[in-house]
Motif scaffolding. Structure first.
Motif, PDB file in Angstrom:
ATOM      1  N   SER A  59       0.812  -1.211   0.000  1.00 40.94           N
ATOM      2  CA  SER A  59       0.000   0.000   0.000  1.00 40.94           C
ATOM      3  C   SER A  59       0.845   1.259   0.000  1.00 40.94           C
ATOM      4  CB  SER A  59      -0.934  -0.001   1.219  1.00 40.94           C
ATOM      5  OG  SER A  59      -0.178  -0.024   2.420  1.00 40.94           O
ATOM      6  N   GLU A  60       2.089   1.176   0.464  1.00 36.53           N
ATOM      7  CA  GLU A  60       2.972   2.345   0.488  1.00 36.53           C
ATOM      8  C   GLU A  60       3.868   2.421  -0.729  1.00 36.53           C
ATOM      9  OE1 GLU A  60       2.645   4.591   2.758  1.00 36.53           O
ATOM     10  OE2 GLU A  60       1.160   3.434   3.894  1.00 36.53           O
ATOM     11  N   GLY A  61       3.753   1.443  -1.634  1.00 33.98           N
ATOM     12  CA  GLY A  61       4.607   1.424  -2.808  1.00 33.98           C
ATOM     13  C   GLY A  61       4.106   2.341  -3.902  1.00 33.98           C
ATOM     14  N   ASP A  62       4.646   2.135  -5.104  1.00 34.53           N
ATOM     15  CA  ASP A  62       4.300   3.006  -6.240  1.00 34.53           C
ATOM     16  C   ASP A  62       3.127   2.470  -7.048  1.00 34.53           C
ATOM     17  OD1 ASP A  62       5.571   0.821  -7.227  1.00 34.53           O
ATOM     18  OD2 ASP A  62       7.089   1.913  -8.396  1.00 34.53           O
ATOM     19  N   LEU A  63       2.404   1.470  -6.505  1.00 36.36           N
ATOM     20  CA  LEU A  63       1.205   0.949  -7.176  1.00 36.36           C
ATOM     21  C   LEU A  63      -0.016   1.076  -6.255  1.00 36.36           C
ATOM     22  CD1 LEU A  63       2.598  -2.310  -8.859  1.00 36.36           C
ATOM     23  CD2 LEU A  63       2.252  -0.060  -9.903  1.00 36.36           C
ATOM     24  N   GLY A  64      -0.018   2.094  -5.439  1.00 38.86           N
ATOM     25  CA  GLY A  64      -1.095   2.250  -4.462  1.00 38.86           C
ATOM     26  C   GLY A  64      -2.453   2.482  -5.095  1.00 38.86           C
ATOM     27  N   HIS A  65      -2.509   3.271  -6.164  1.00 34.36           N
ATOM     28  CA  HIS A  65      -3.793   3.534  -6.814  1.00 34.36           C
ATOM     29  C   HIS A  65      -4.332   2.283  -7.498  1.00 34.36           C
ATOM     30  CE1 HIS A  65      -2.040   7.645  -6.526  1.00 34.36           C
ATOM     31  NE2 HIS A  65      -3.287   7.946  -6.194  1.00 34.36           N
ATOM     32  N   LEU A  66      -3.425   1.518  -8.122  1.00 33.72           N
ATOM     33  CA  LEU A  66      -3.843   0.266  -8.752  1.00 33.72           C
ATOM     34  C   LEU A  66      -4.358  -0.709  -7.701  1.00 33.72           C
ATOM     35  CD1 LEU A  66      -4.034  -1.581 -11.230  1.00 33.72           C
ATOM     36  CD2 LEU A  66      -1.639  -2.203 -10.853  1.00 33.72           C
ATOM     37  N   ARG A  67      -3.706  -0.748  -6.562  1.00 36.89           N
ATOM     38  CA  ARG A  67      -4.130  -1.627  -5.473  1.00 36.89           C
ATOM     39  C   ARG A  67      -5.538  -1.283  -5.005  1.00 36.89           C
ATOM     40  NH1 ARG A  67      -4.123  -1.362   0.195  1.00 36.89           N
ATOM     41  NH2 ARG A  67      -3.601  -3.343   1.247  1.00 36.89           N
ATOM     42  N   SER A  68      -5.774  -0.013  -4.728  1.00 36.25           N
ATOM     43  CA  SER A  68      -7.094   0.384  -4.233  1.00 36.25           C
ATOM     44  C   SER A  68      -8.173   0.167  -5.285  1.00 36.25           C
ATOM     45  CB  SER A  68      -7.069   1.844  -3.798  1.00 36.25           C
ATOM     46  OG  SER A  68      -6.740   2.692  -4.889  1.00 36.25           O
ATOM     47  N   ALA A  69      -7.836   0.414  -6.563  1.00 30.90           N
ATOM     48  CA  ALA A  69      -8.819   0.202  -7.626  1.00 30.90           C
ATOM     49  C   ALA A  69      -9.170  -1.273  -7.763  1.00 30.90           C
ATOM     50  CB  ALA A  69      -8.297   0.746  -8.949  1.00 30.90           C
ATOM     51  N   LEU A  70      -8.177  -2.139  -7.690  1.00 29.90           N
ATOM     52  CA  LEU A  70      -8.415  -3.578  -7.819  1.00 29.90           C
ATOM     53  C   LEU A  70      -9.266  -4.089  -6.669  1.00 29.90           C
ATOM     54  CD1 LEU A  70      -7.827  -6.285  -9.226  1.00 29.90           C
ATOM     55  CD2 LEU A  70      -5.729  -6.450  -7.858  1.00 29.90           C
ATOM     56  N   ILE A  71      -8.926  -3.692  -5.452  1.00 27.80           N
ATOM     57  CA  ILE A  71      -9.683  -4.159  -4.288  1.00 27.80           C
ATOM     58  C   ILE A  71     -11.098  -3.599  -4.315  1.00 27.80           C
ATOM     59  CG2 ILE A  71      -9.839  -4.054  -1.773  1.00 27.80           C
ATOM     60  CD1 ILE A  71      -6.778  -4.052  -1.689  1.00 27.80           C
ATOM     61  N   GLY A  72     -11.224  -2.303  -4.599  1.00 33.39           N
ATOM     62  CA  GLY A  72     -12.547  -1.677  -4.604  1.00 33.39           C
ATOM     63  C   GLY A  72     -13.467  -2.263  -5.656  1.00 33.39           C
ATOM     64  N   MET A  73     -12.957  -2.452  -6.878  1.00 32.23           N
ATOM     65  CA  MET A  73     -13.807  -2.990  -7.939  1.00 32.23           C
ATOM     66  C   MET A  73     -14.191  -4.427  -7.659  1.00 32.23           C
ATOM     67  SD  MET A  73     -15.441  -2.368 -10.689  1.00 32.23           S
ATOM     68  CE  MET A  73     -14.796  -0.827 -11.298  1.00 32.23           C
ATOM     69  N   ALA A  74     -13.267  -5.241  -7.157  1.00 31.74           N
ATOM     70  CA  ALA A  74     -13.582  -6.640  -6.841  1.00 31.74           C
ATOM     71  C   ALA A  74     -14.641  -6.724  -5.752  1.00 31.74           C
ATOM     72  CB  ALA A  74     -12.316  -7.383  -6.425  1.00 31.74           C
ATOM     73  N   LEU A  75     -14.528  -5.873  -4.732  1.00 29.39           N
ATOM     74  CA  LEU A  75     -15.521  -5.877  -3.666  1.00 29.39           C
ATOM     75  C   LEU A  75     -16.893  -5.464  -4.183  1.00 29.39           C
ATOM     76  CD1 LEU A  75     -13.495  -4.349  -0.683  1.00 29.39           C
ATOM     77  CD2 LEU A  75     -14.299  -6.707  -0.909  1.00 29.39           C
ATOM     78  N   MET A  76     -16.949  -4.470  -5.060  1.00 27.98           N
ATOM     79  CA  MET A  76     -18.239  -4.018  -5.584  1.00 27.98           C
ATOM     80  C   MET A  76     -18.852  -5.056  -6.516  1.00 27.98           C
ATOM     81  SD  MET A  76     -18.737  -1.291  -3.992  1.00 27.98           S
ATOM     82  CE  MET A  76     -20.096  -0.456  -4.785  1.00 27.98           C
ATOM     83  N   LEU A  77     -18.039  -5.727  -7.310  1.00 25.04           N
ATOM     84  CA  LEU A  77     -18.559  -6.804  -8.158  1.00 25.04           C
ATOM     85  C   LEU A  77     -19.179  -7.904  -7.297  1.00 25.04           C
ATOM     86  CD1 LEU A  77     -15.634  -7.101 -10.742  1.00 25.04           C
ATOM     87  CD2 LEU A  77     -17.971  -6.431 -11.279  1.00 25.04           C
ATOM     88  N   ALA A  78     -18.455  -8.300  -6.256  1.00 26.44           N
ATOM     89  CA  ALA A  78     -18.963  -9.351  -5.372  1.00 26.44           C
ATOM     90  C   ALA A  78     -20.213  -8.882  -4.634  1.00 26.44           C
ATOM     91  CB  ALA A  78     -17.878  -9.758  -4.377  1.00 26.44           C
TER      92      ALA A  78
END
Length: 716
Positions: A59-78
């Motif tokens: 979460s502190e790396g340089d892919l933080g936005h991709l991480r949050s987008a992946l988690i958020g979209m997967a949770l909303m799909l489910a």
């Protein structure tokens, strides 16, 4: 690749939010598309795996936005899939197994008067003969059998002819069985004979009765077609609108004006808001001590909720008032009310309460039109076009009118794929018609109706009702004028789900992003348009019961096995799924058909090949050797009964046994593909397949085509 996606997401922090609501809707759609529990569970497991994968990203790396987008979209799909699955289990009501005539006794839950059809529609929670548990049924009662005490709350006893909720008649037709499942509706039908009132309704206030009295009052003050439409605007009662007026409004792209939804709720709330803020601003004592936007928002919210309850609190109205309340909240807080994030919040609220609405045209068209308005009006070209404040008032007026026309055109283009997918038709001139009709309705007609009702309290409403009538006469004149123009309606054969997904995905991409990247949305739209243009009209349409067959490609008219009434649902469904604007002509009246009392035989040439069709239409029994010989000479045989195993056509035997498993068919003779209703239904509870045929016991069930009778028409 992942670096590019990260940079893209980082540059658009405020545009990512609405996509979470889109993900929730996709999850709902996936539940409807996937066949059954194993697939739904697999989808949820896949979403869980995506969340777990996202959590592994630093979460502190340089892919933080991709991480949050992946988690958020997967949770909303489910979440979308889980919410509609849970609601289906909690409220779903399986329909009765077969048509039956039974005695029922129960309580009237709802009553709707449909004067244009000379009937009353009753919703009853009843104990039904032969069923252990109470069922909710919807019955049509002829006007002549209506009684004064037959109102909500009355206990009644009656005899009714019940039918299971109908699945789609053809692939792509309206799925009433799915809608009935989520409404808890087990059967529909007609009352046979008179109704006995066992116990009268308790005295007291009833919303439906008050609504009916309001509609009757409006129609008393204003006669004819204008009165029926004014009653619909005031109370939500559309039952008295004439069929030709409704068809004209539909073909002119103005049907949305008849349904109490976003336009009407917005007009009522906006009128209350601005009237309150203008009136209170006249009093310095109040204006200097009270935040007028906050007070006006409260008044507008109260009026909007009252109007919603008054008009029946239907799902589209509740959906609209929820969005309007969010807009009022934004105005009260000094925030921008035209926000896609705000619209996404409203959509998410609706999907949480009514997830099944995502699958229907009302939700899709409502939010598509508002998304189109917000996205177009907030786009850079639109803002630049309206930014010339130094110009004269005539030029500014011209720019605003041009902007209004362009907005209508954008809305019409956005709604066209949805209309073609659900209704197989779309209006061409709807944008121009709405440029006149929407201001006419919101600025003139609805305020006049409110004024007339207020003046009726002191007996002075006649002049206002006269003005209401003239405005609605203008609206009806416009509807009939536009609907009567050549090419006013575009008809297309059934659009596949994949093609529809291309259109929706492209339009959402185009609307929800900003800058040049949004132009990539035109790519899937172009692919969808190409797929739609390449879609062939089915050569043969077969209803799910095998009783109706439609044949296309033999001129402008649709050839039908059995004559259908002018205004019947069967005729409309056959023509719409064929994408034809002509008439339905009985096959026996066509010179290319050979018909007798039992069968019709035709020969069709498609793709350079001849196809012989044999269709049963009689009730008499036919000798098996004769039937077997006729089947052997045919490529396709269609029957509304089970055919014996001796009947062996060269390509397809669409009898009751097959159609009970597949539902209706749309057959393309050139490609050799037959689309079925069953392929879109999966194992959802509302679609009931007939059990495999077993030899009937003596005296039980329908007779197969078996013994003696006249020869079928030869297929030479």
């Amino acid at each position: 690749m992942h670096r590019t996606i990260e940079a893209f997401l980082a540059a658009r922090p405020f545009e990512r939010g609405p996509w979470l609501a889109v993900g929730f809707g996709i999850g709902i759609a996936c539940w409807a598309v996937f066949a059954g529990p194993w697939q739904w569970a697999g989808f949820l497991a896949l979403c869980g795996a995506a969340v777990a994968g996202g959590l592994l990203i630093d979460s502190e790396g340089d892919l933080g936005h991709l991480r949050s987008a992946l988690i958020g979209m997967a949770l909303m799909l489910a979440a979308g899939c889980a919410v509609i699955w849970a609601k289906s289990v909690l409220v779903g009501e399986a329909g009765i197994a077969r048509p039956e005539v039974v005695m029922i006794e129960g309580r009237v839950i709802d009553r709707q008067v449909e004067g244009a059809r000379d009937r009353v529609r009753l919703l009853i929670r009843a104990r039904v003969q032969g069923h252990a548990e109470p069922l909710q049924v919807r019955l049509n009662l002829p006007d002549e059998n209506d009684q004064p005490g037959l109102v909500e709350g009355a206990e009644v006893r009656l005899r009714a002819r019940l039918m299971p909720p109908a699945p789609p008649m053809l692939p792509g037709s309206y799925d009433f069985a799915r809608a009935a499942w989520f409404q808890g509706l087990a059967a529909t039908g007609n009352v046979v004979g008179s109704v006995t009132i066992v116990a009268p309704a308790q005295e007291g206030w009833s919303l439906r009765r008050w609504q009916q009295r309001l509609a009757d009052h409006v129609r008393t003050q204003l006669s004819g077609s204008p009165g029926t439409i004014a009653a619909a605007f005031a109370s939500g009662d559309r039952g008295a609108i004439a069929q030709d007026d409704e068809e004209a409004m539909r073909d002119a792209g103005l049907t949305h004006l008849l349904s109490i939804s976003g336009l009407h709720v917005s007009a009522v709330i906006a009128g209350a808001y601005f009237l309150t803020i203008r009136l209170l601003a006249l009093f310095p004592f109040i204006a200097l001590r009270v935040r007028l936007p906050l007070l006006a928002a409260g008044v507008g919210a109260g009026i909007g909720l009252f109007y919603t309850v008054l008009t029946g609190a239907e799902v589209p109205t509740v959906r609209s008032v929820a969005g309007s309340l969010l807009v009022l909240t934004a105005l009260a807080l000094g925030r921008d009310p035209l926000s896609l994030r705000l619209l996404a919040t409203a959509a998410l609220i609706v999907m949480l309460l009514w997830p099944e609405a995502v699958l229907g045209p009302s939700f899709q068209m409502s939010f598509a039109s508002v998304i189109a308005i917000v996205a177009f009006s907030t786009s850079a070209p639109a803002k630049a076009f309206l930014s010339h404040s130094h110009e004269g008032w005539v030029t500014r007026l011209g720019r605003n009118l041009a902007m209004l026309l362009m907005t209508g055109l954008v809305i019409e283009l956005s709604l066209m794929p949805i209309s073609l997918f659900h209704f197989h038709r779309a209006g061409i001139y709807g944008a121009a018609a709405n440029v006149i009709a929407i201001p006419l309705t919101t600025v003139l007609t609805m305020p006049l109706i409110a004024l007339a009702l207020a003046l009726d309290l002191v007996g002075l409403g006649a002049p206002a009702w006269w003005a209401v009538g003239k405005s609605l006469e203008l609206l009806l004149w416009l509807a009939h004028l536009v609907a009567g123009q050549p090419g006013a309606v575009t008809m297309m054969p059934g659009m596949s789900g994949g093609t529809f997904a291309l259109f929706v995905g492209g339009l959402l991409w185009l609307a929800l992003w900003s800058g040049r990247v949004r132009l990539w949305g035109f790519a899937p739209i172009a692919l969808g348009a190409l797929a739609l243009m390449l879609t062939r009209t089915p050569d043969v349409l077969v209803s799910g019961d095998g009783h109706h067959v439609g044949i296309t490609g033999e001129g402008p008219d649709l050839l039908v096995l059995r004559a259908v009434r002018e205004e019947s649902y069967t005729r409309t469904a056959l023509l719409e799924n064929a994408g034809m604007t002509g008439d339905a002509v009985a096959l026996e009246d066509w010179k290319g058909a050979r018909c007798n009392l039992d069968f019709c035989a035709v020969s069709l040439v498609r793709g350079g090949r001849r196809f012989d069709l044999l269709m049963a239409r009689g009730k008499d029994l036919v000798a098996i050797p004769v039937l077997a010989a006729a089947c052997a000479r045919s490529d396709i045989v269609v029957a509304d009964r089970r055919l014996p195993s001796a009947c062996k056509p060269r390509l397809l035997k669409a009898d009751r046994a097959l159609l009970g498993q597949t539902g209706g068919l749309a057959i393309d003779l050139v490609s050799g593909r037959a689309r079925t209703v069953a392929e879109t239904q999966g194992d959802h509870g509302w679609f009931r397949r007939l059990p495999p045929w077993q030899p009937r016991r003596k005296g039980k069930g329908p007779a197969p085509i078996a013994t003696e009778g006249p020869d079928p028409a030869p297929t030479q």
